[in-house]
Scaffold this motif. Structure first.
Motif, PDB file in Angstrom:
ATOM      1  N   ALA A   1      30.000  45.412  53.230  1.00 39.90           N
ATOM      2  CA  ALA A   1      29.174  46.400  53.927  1.00 39.90           C
ATOM      3  C   ALA A   1      28.759  47.523  52.990  1.00 39.90           C
ATOM      4  N   LEU A   2      29.661  47.906  52.089  1.00 45.30           N
ATOM      5  CA  LEU A   2      29.325  48.961  51.120  1.00 45.30           C
ATOM      6  C   LEU A   2      28.212  48.494  50.185  1.00 45.30           C
ATOM      7  N   VAL A   3      28.300  47.260  49.700  1.00 46.85           N
ATOM      8  CA  VAL A   3      27.246  46.721  48.839  1.00 46.85           C
ATOM      9  C   VAL A   3      25.903  46.787  49.556  1.00 46.85           C
ATOM     10  N   HIS A   4      25.881  46.389  50.812  1.00 44.40           N
ATOM     11  CA  HIS A   4      24.634  46.418  51.595  1.00 44.40           C
ATOM     12  C   HIS A   4      24.098  47.847  51.676  1.00 44.40           C
ATOM     13  N   ALA A   5      24.982  48.804  51.947  1.00 48.55           N
ATOM     14  CA  ALA A   5      24.550  50.202  52.066  1.00 48.55           C
ATOM     15  C   ALA A   5      24.022  50.745  50.745  1.00 48.55           C
ATOM     16  N   LEU A   6      24.623  50.317  49.639  1.00 50.41           N
ATOM     17  CA  LEU A   6      24.188  50.796  48.328  1.00 50.41           C
ATOM     18  C   LEU A   6      22.865  50.164  47.906  1.00 50.41           C
ATOM     19  N   ILE A   7      22.736  48.870  48.128  1.00 47.98           N
ATOM     20  CA  ILE A   7      21.504  48.180  47.732  1.00 47.98           C
ATOM     21  C   ILE A   7      20.308  48.687  48.527  1.00 47.98           C
TER      22      ILE A   7
ATOM     23  N   VAL B   1      39.797  45.670  47.089  1.00 53.31           N
ATOM     24  CA  VAL B   1      40.502  44.834  48.055  1.00 53.31           C
ATOM     25  C   VAL B   1      41.398  43.824  47.356  1.00 53.31           C
ATOM     26  N   ARG B   2      40.898  43.159  46.319  1.00 53.28           N
ATOM     27  CA  ARG B   2      41.661  42.094  45.665  1.00 53.28           C
ATOM     28  C   ARG B   2      41.867  42.380  44.180  1.00 53.28           C
ATOM     29  N   GLU B   3      42.088  43.639  43.868  1.00 56.42           N
ATOM     30  CA  GLU B   3      42.219  43.984  42.449  1.00 56.42           C
ATOM     31  C   GLU B   3      43.380  43.217  41.808  1.00 56.42           C
ATOM     32  N   PRO B   4      43.226  42.844  40.523  1.00 57.35           N
ATOM     33  CA  PRO B   4      42.162  43.253  39.592  1.00 57.35           C
ATOM     34  C   PRO B   4      40.876  42.432  39.696  1.00 57.35           C
ATOM     35  N   ARG B   5      40.796  41.492  40.628  1.00 56.45           N
ATOM     36  CA  ARG B   5      39.534  40.779  40.821  1.00 56.45           C
ATOM     37  C   ARG B   5      38.567  41.686  41.578  1.00 56.45           C
ATOM     38  N   ILE B   6      37.353  41.769  41.078  1.00 56.58           N
ATOM     39  CA  ILE B   6      36.367  42.672  41.646  1.00 56.58           C
ATOM     40  C   ILE B   6      35.233  41.859  42.256  1.00 56.58           C
ATOM     41  N   ASN B   7      34.837  42.234  43.455  1.00 60.38           N
ATOM     42  CA  ASN B   7      33.681  41.633  44.106  1.00 60.38           C
ATOM     43  C   ASN B   7      32.485  41.727  43.162  1.00 60.38           C
ATOM     44  N   ALA B   8      31.932  40.590  42.770  1.00 61.74           N
ATOM     45  CA  ALA B   8      30.852  40.576  41.780  1.00 61.74           C
ATOM     46  C   ALA B   8      29.645  41.367  42.244  1.00 61.74           C
ATOM     47  N   ASP B   9      29.415  41.427  43.551  1.00 69.18           N
ATOM     48  CA  ASP B   9      28.252  42.160  44.055  1.00 69.18           C
ATOM     49  C   ASP B   9      28.374  43.663  43.789  1.00 69.18           C
TER      50      ASP B   9
ATOM     51  N   LEU C   1      29.433  44.956  41.111  1.00 64.92           N
ATOM     52  CA  LEU C   1      29.038  45.192  39.727  1.00 64.92           C
ATOM     53  C   LEU C   1      27.532  45.339  39.575  1.00 64.92           C
ATOM     54  N   ASN C   2      26.783  44.894  40.559  1.00 62.78           N
ATOM     55  CA  ASN C   2      25.321  44.954  40.482  1.00 62.78           C
ATOM     56  C   ASN C   2      24.738  46.212  41.114  1.00 62.78           C
ATOM     57  N   CYS C   3      25.600  47.109  41.574  1.00 64.05           N
ATOM     58  CA  CYS C   3      25.129  48.335  42.234  1.00 64.05           C
ATOM     59  C   CYS C   3      25.112  49.483  41.228  1.00 64.05           C
ATOM     60  N   ASP C   4      23.936  49.921  40.832  1.00 63.78           N
ATOM     61  CA  ASP C   4      23.829  51.004  39.854  1.00 63.78           C
ATOM     62  C   ASP C   4      24.337  52.329  40.404  1.00 63.78           C
ATOM     63  N   ASN C   5      24.214  52.536  41.715  1.00 64.37           N
ATOM     64  CA  ASN C   5      24.617  53.797  42.325  1.00 64.37           C
ATOM     65  C   ASN C   5      26.083  53.786  42.752  1.00 64.37           C
ATOM     66  N   LEU C   6      26.897  53.091  41.974  1.00 63.99           N
ATOM     67  CA  LEU C   6      28.323  52.959  42.266  1.00 63.99           C
ATOM     68  C   LEU C   6      29.132  53.185  40.994  1.00 63.99           C
ATOM     69  N   VAL C   7      30.096  54.104  41.057  1.00 64.66           N
ATOM     70  CA  VAL C   7      31.041  54.341  39.964  1.00 64.66           C
ATOM     71  C   VAL C   7      32.249  53.441  40.185  1.00 64.66           C
ATOM     72  N   LEU C   8      32.638  52.681  39.175  1.00 60.86           N
ATOM     73  CA  LEU C   8      33.775  51.768  39.256  1.00 60.86           C
ATOM     74  C   LEU C   8      34.786  52.104  38.162  1.00 60.86           C
ATOM     75  N   LEU C   9      36.038  52.333  38.552  1.00 56.78           N
ATOM     76  CA  LEU C   9      37.102  52.570  37.581  1.00 56.78           C
ATOM     77  C   LEU C   9      38.330  51.755  37.988  1.00 56.78           C
ATOM     78  N   PRO C  10      39.157  51.340  36.994  1.00 60.68           N
ATOM     79  CA  PRO C  10      40.238  50.374  37.239  1.00 60.68           C
ATOM     80  C   PRO C  10      41.563  51.002  37.666  1.00 60.68           C
ATOM     81  N   HIS C  11      41.602  51.580  38.868  1.00 58.75           N
ATOM     82  CA  HIS C  11      42.835  52.103  39.467  1.00 58.75           C
ATOM     83  C   HIS C  11      43.558  53.064  38.515  1.00 58.75           C
ATOM     84  N   LEU C  12      42.852  54.120  38.151  1.00 55.36           N
ATOM     85  CA  LEU C  12      43.380  55.090  37.184  1.00 55.36           C
ATOM     86  C   LEU C  12      43.784  56.416  37.821  1.00 55.36           C
TER      87      LEU C  12
ATOM     88  N   ARG D   1      43.204  53.293  49.032  1.00 55.04           N
ATOM     89  CA  ARG D   1      43.536  51.875  49.140  1.00 55.04           C
ATOM     90  C   ARG D   1      42.244  51.077  49.203  1.00 55.04           C
ATOM     91  N   GLY D   2      42.213  49.944  48.507  1.00 57.59           N
ATOM     92  CA  GLY D   2      41.009  49.135  48.490  1.00 57.59           C
ATOM     93  C   GLY D   2      40.615  48.615  49.851  1.00 57.59           C
TER      94      GLY D   2
END
Length: 324
Positions: free
Chosen positions: A251-257, A270-278, A280-291, A243-244
């Motif tokens: 906090a996750l963005v901060h930990a990744l950056i 949290v608010r899918e399909p809207r994604i926290n823009a921050d 998207l700027n984390c290279d060490n993060l895998v993002l997939l659309p609820h698959l 669950r999102g």
């Protein structure tokens, strides 16, 4: 001839399931496949004997505020039903069912894939290649983390968590630590040589990878926030296919950056399909659309499970997957 029950399907479902629904009931399909508004849901509740929602339909108190509702059952397509306001459903005398078992194996496959992608920096590598930035092989290019033999923490040890443990233990020789609100049968733990941590705080410092498989947080706070991210190893990875709202995204963005953890992989937001823009700027993060459950076999199985619940209900039996 008896009139067949009327049924509304709020989103597009697999064609095989829609065909059987149309054979058995007077079925209306949402061919535009756009989530219904609260006003449209209220109209549906006045019009149909059954409404078949998904997680994208917000059946909150406002949407269910229909004193003269014709609908008697909300046969949900999916495991979670937090999008349905339980007090309002009970007040209206609505039966609510879900599809609890089908996604477990597919979700476990997917979580294992995300774990591997995060640890081995697969998304970074693909982006690098597609952008034309890969000039040559070299020994220090996109160095990742070995998965085999590492420690995997699984929070929520239901069907999906147990399936992931089997894959990780038997396929990759991972050490398994689990946490669950209930005491787990020692025989189940023994199958994957797992140990049960007392609580989440005890589990996190032990693990190289942490995968979330719990239904929901037990409080209004996210399960994984800044404090718990700080309990993880500096090179550990967080995987969420559950669950999102289990994860505090800021906090996750901060930990990744600031690289206080090694990386993460998210399939839910949290608010899918809207994604926290921050994010998207984390290279060490895998993002997939609820698959996580998006296989033909799984989606059809979920749809036919809804049909079983409808048959039970309209034949006067208590549906097997009744949750409200």
């Amino acid at each position: 001839m008896m009139t067949r029950p009327t049924v509304l399907v709020t989103r597009r479902w697999p064609a095989a399931v829609e065909a059987v629904l149309s054979e058995r009931y007077d079925t209306v399909l949402n061919t535009c496949d756009v989530p219904l508004s609260p006003a449209e849901i209220r109209r549906a509740l006045k019009t149909f004997d059954a409404v078949l929602p998904t997680v994208t339909d917000r059946l909150d108190a406002e949407a269910l505020d229909v004193p003269d509702a014709r609908t008697r059952i909300l046969a949900n397509f999916g495991y979670g039903y937090a999008h349905i306001c339980e007090p309002a459903a009970r007040q209206r005398g609505l039966t609510v069912t879900n599809t609890p078992d089908n996604p477990s194996e597919c979700t476990a496959d997917f979580a294992m894939m995300l774990l591997l992608m995060a640890g081995r920096r697969a998304c970074e590598g693909e982006r690098n290649l597609r952008a034309g930035n890969w000039s040559r092989w070299c020994p220090d290019h996109l160095i990742g983390t070995r998965v085999s033999g590492k420690t995997l923490g699984i929070i929520g040890f239901g069907n999906a968590g147990q399936e992931l443990a089997r894959r990780a233990y038997h396929g990759f020789g991972m050490r398994i630590v689990v946490q669950d609100e209930e005491r787990i049968d020692p025989a189940i733990l023994e199958q994957v040589d797992a140990t049960q941590a007392k609580d989440v705080d005890d589990l996190l410092p032990l693990c190289d990878f942490v995968s979330l498989h719990c239904a929901e947080a037990r409080s209004n706070e996210p399960l994984i926030g800044a404090r718990r991210l700080n309990l993880m190893k500096a090179d550990a990875f967080l995987i969420n296919t559950a669950r999102g709202d289990l994860v505090d995204e800021a906090a996750l963005v901060h930990a990744l950056i600031f690289e206080t953890i090694g990386g993460a992989a998210l399939d839910v937001f949290v608010r899918e399909p809207r994604i926290n823009a921050d994010l998207l700027n984390c290279d060490n993060l895998v993002l997939l659309p609820h698959l996580g459950g998006a296989t033909r076999e799984n989606r059809e199985a979920m749809g036919f499970r809804v049909l079983e619940n409808l048959s039970d209900f309209f034949d006067g039996r208590d549906p097997r997957d009744r949750v409200i």
